[in-house]
Design an enzyme around this catalytic site. Structure first.
Site, PDB file in Angstrom:
ATOM      1  N   GLY A 115       5.684  -0.267  -6.220  1.00 25.15           N
ATOM      2  CA  GLY A 115       6.328   0.295  -5.239  1.00 25.15           C
ATOM      3  C   GLY A 115       7.357   1.297  -5.461  1.00 25.15           C
ATOM      4  O   GLY A 115       8.070   1.998  -4.685  1.00 25.15           O
ATOM      5  N   ARG A 124      -5.314   6.594  -9.060  1.00 23.03           N
ATOM      6  CA  ARG A 124      -5.767   5.355  -9.310  1.00 23.03           C
ATOM      7  C   ARG A 124      -6.996   5.390 -10.169  1.00 23.03           C
ATOM      8  O   ARG A 124      -7.937   5.658  -9.611  1.00 23.03           O
ATOM      9  CB  ARG A 124      -5.929   4.496  -8.078  1.00 23.03           C
ATOM     10  CG  ARG A 124      -4.558   4.403  -7.332  1.00 23.03           C
ATOM     11  CD  ARG A 124      -3.780   3.529  -8.236  1.00 23.03           C
ATOM     12  NE  ARG A 124      -2.411   3.188  -7.424  1.00 23.03           N
ATOM     13  CZ  ARG A 124      -1.274   3.879  -7.433  1.00 23.03           C
ATOM     14  NH1 ARG A 124      -1.446   4.925  -8.191  1.00 23.03           N
ATOM     15  NH2 ARG A 124      -0.321   3.564  -6.762  1.00 23.03           N
ATOM     16  N   ASN A 178      -0.720  10.355  -6.639  1.00 21.46           N
ATOM     17  CA  ASN A 178      -1.191   8.783  -6.774  1.00 21.46           C
ATOM     18  C   ASN A 178      -2.417   8.348  -7.232  1.00 21.46           C
ATOM     19  O   ASN A 178      -3.193   7.652  -6.676  1.00 21.46           O
ATOM     20  CB  ASN A 178      -0.947   8.413  -5.457  1.00 21.46           C
ATOM     21  CG  ASN A 178       0.145   7.076  -5.246  1.00 21.46           C
ATOM     22  OD1 ASN A 178       0.118   6.155  -6.034  1.00 21.46           O
ATOM     23  ND2 ASN A 178       1.067   7.265  -4.556  1.00 21.46           N
ATOM     24  N   ASP A 230       6.024  -5.229  -2.971  1.00 16.82           N
ATOM     25  CA  ASP A 230       6.018  -3.450  -2.989  1.00 16.82           C
ATOM     26  C   ASP A 230       7.243  -2.813  -2.163  1.00 16.82           C
ATOM     27  O   ASP A 230       7.413  -1.778  -2.238  1.00 16.82           O
ATOM     28  CB  ASP A 230       4.821  -3.124  -2.363  1.00 16.82           C
ATOM     29  CG  ASP A 230       3.826  -2.967  -3.761  1.00 16.82           C
ATOM     30  OD1 ASP A 230       3.162  -1.860  -3.867  1.00 16.82           O
ATOM     31  OD2 ASP A 230       3.613  -4.171  -4.430  1.00 16.82           O
ATOM     32  N   ARG A 246     -11.690  -4.295  -2.343  1.00 17.24           N
ATOM     33  CA  ARG A 246     -11.840  -3.535  -1.122  1.00 17.24           C
ATOM     34  C   ARG A 246     -12.819  -2.856  -0.752  1.00 17.24           C
ATOM     35  O   ARG A 246     -12.904  -1.900   0.298  1.00 17.24           O
ATOM     36  CB  ARG A 246     -10.432  -2.310  -1.301  1.00 17.24           C
ATOM     37  CG  ARG A 246     -10.911  -1.195  -2.580  1.00 17.24           C
ATOM     38  CD  ARG A 246      -9.576  -0.639  -3.096  1.00 17.24           C
ATOM     39  NE  ARG A 246      -8.738  -0.241  -2.039  1.00 17.24           N
ATOM     40  CZ  ARG A 246      -7.352   0.239  -2.162  1.00 17.24           C
ATOM     41  NH1 ARG A 246      -7.119   0.624  -3.710  1.00 17.24           N
ATOM     42  NH2 ARG A 246      -6.664   0.923  -1.335  1.00 17.24           N
ATOM     43  N   GLY A 262       7.536   4.203  -7.445  1.00 16.15           N
ATOM     44  CA  GLY A 262       7.285   5.607  -7.148  1.00 16.15           C
ATOM     45  C   GLY A 262       7.303   5.828  -5.758  1.00 16.15           C
ATOM     46  O   GLY A 262       7.582   7.045  -5.416  1.00 16.15           O
ATOM     47  N   ASP A 263       6.866   5.006  -4.741  1.00 18.45           N
ATOM     48  CA  ASP A 263       6.794   5.177  -3.374  1.00 18.45           C
ATOM     49  C   ASP A 263       8.365   5.238  -2.996  1.00 18.45           C
ATOM     50  O   ASP A 263       8.455   6.171  -1.907  1.00 18.45           O
ATOM     51  CB  ASP A 263       5.994   4.054  -2.721  1.00 18.45           C
ATOM     52  CG  ASP A 263       4.645   4.061  -3.259  1.00 18.45           C
ATOM     53  OD1 ASP A 263       3.887   5.015  -3.562  1.00 18.45           O
ATOM     54  OD2 ASP A 263       4.015   2.640  -3.223  1.00 18.45           O
ATOM     55  N   GLY A 290       0.924  -1.022   0.110  1.00 19.68           N
ATOM     56  CA  GLY A 290      -0.161   0.033   0.205  1.00 19.68           C
ATOM     57  C   GLY A 290       0.832   1.462  -0.128  1.00 19.68           C
ATOM     58  O   GLY A 290       1.773   1.265   0.666  1.00 19.68           O
ATOM     59  N   ASN A 296       4.130   1.513   1.787  1.00 24.84           N
ATOM     60  CA  ASN A 296       5.448   1.375   1.350  1.00 24.84           C
ATOM     61  C   ASN A 296       6.400   2.593   1.498  1.00 24.84           C
ATOM     62  O   ASN A 296       7.679   2.239   1.834  1.00 24.84           O
ATOM     63  CB  ASN A 296       4.904   1.374  -0.413  1.00 24.84           C
ATOM     64  CG  ASN A 296       4.172   0.281  -0.654  1.00 24.84           C
ATOM     65  OD1 ASN A 296       3.926  -0.832   0.018  1.00 24.84           O
ATOM     66  ND2 ASN A 296       3.930   0.238  -1.822  1.00 24.84           N
TER      67      ASN A 296
END
Length: 327
Positions: free
Chosen positions: A266, A177, A175, A304, A115, A268-269, A42, A46
């Site tokens: 992951g 989505r 971020n 991630d 989710r 980008g995080d 997540g 992350n």
């Protein structure tokens, strides 16, 4: 607003979502795969894991159902040194899951979320220990949290306002989505949060798809910095072309490393974590350099999480081409 250097329990804190991640092997379809690799993942978690592994003090706040999945999520994040002591536990609801299908070209990576009705989607700002959350040098939030439910959106909005009132700098990663909400709704919700943040991270795709910003990276960043009004720094990642930051007077660049991609999720995080690490160390350029190196290392790691450390990052920065065998 500059982050304080002392008298804070944490360097970076966050509120966010972490899910159980089930990944099919490359070339397998979710429809027919018999085996899945299991991780937790997540974006906010992350980022905190990466920062913790670099030696910073971090905390992750969320709401989880108290079951085996929830305990696995919290335990894995905590195992990397992140403080999870203020997770809100529920005996109802459910925890989030997502599935990953790694496609070989021309198919890309496909994500399937499960989710709806999650424990986190029912979080309230009043559930959070704000004395704990704001005992930090930076509060980091992302555009995923407000996408999950009206309660999550209100929690993000109130957290940003309270951080400003407490003179805590806010870092915000767009971020976006597309499987959570459309670009118009996302832009309408996120722009006010970005206008109240000190650091803003976005991709070139997000700049165009959500805010209609196009042109050279320099033009997009200048326009974004002016449009979002408050940011001390706007940072835009450019995939294989590296990244660029603008702080109002000049551009700071970093190239991308040549990499062999094992797992894109992951990365980008990890870049964001690297930037925050360098920024807290006093330099935007250092943030860009660490962000680029950490993203490159993460691309070669399954899962991630950034399973690396400061020594490995600094070695890559010093010797970008490295040695084929470390001995």
């Amino acid at each position: 607003m500059k982050p304080e250097k002392a008298n804070k329990r944490f360097d970076v804190t966050t509120i966010g979502s972490t899910l159980l991640r089930l990944s099919a092997a490359t070339g397998e379809r979710l429809e027919t795969a018999g085996l899945f690799s299991v991780h937790t993942a997540g974006t906010e978690g992350n980022t905190m894991v990466a920062l913790s592994r670099m030696g910073l003090r971090t905390a992750w706040v969320s709401r989880l159902k108290s079951d085996v999945i929830g305990r696995r999520i919290a335990n894995e994040i905590r195992s990397h040194g992140v403080d999870t002591s203020r997770v809100v536990w529920s005996d109802r609801d459910r925890n989030e899951i997502f599935f990953v299908e790694y496609g070989a070209a021309p198919r890309g990576v496909q994500i399937l979320y499960d989710r709806s009705g999650s424990a986190l989607s029912k979080i309230r700002y009043e559930d959070i220990d704000t004395d704990y959350l704001f005992d930090t040098r930076i509060l980091h939030l992302t555009g995923i949290l407000p996408a999950l439910s009206p309660g999550c959106r209100q929690t993000a909005e109130r957290a940003v306002e309270a951080a400003i009132a407490s003179r805590i700098p806010v870092s915000f990663d767009v971020n976006y989505r597309a499987k959570l909400w459309g670009p118009k709704k996302a832009a309408k919700t996120l722009e006010p949060l970005m206008c109240r943040s000190d650091l803003v991270f976005l991709t070139g795709e997000d700049a165009k798809d959500l805010f209609g910003l196009s042109g050279t990276p320099e033009k997009v960043l200048e326009t974004a910095h002016r449009r979002f009004n408050r940011p001390s720094v706007c940072v835009m990642t450019l995939a294989g072309n590296g990244a660029m930051a603008f702080e109002g007077t000049g551009f700071i660049r970093c190239p991308a490393y040549p990499v062999e991609v094992v797992d894109r999720l992951g990365a980008g995080d990890s870049f964001t974590a690297g930037f925050l690490y360098g920024y807290l160390g006093g330099s935007i350029q250092k943030g860009m350099d660490y962000g680029s190196a950490m993203a490159a290392l993460k691309l070669g790691i399954k899962g991630d999480y950034f399973i690396s450390n400061r020594e490995e990052v600094e070695t890559l920065i010093r010797t970008p081409h490295g040695r084929e065998v470390g001995r």
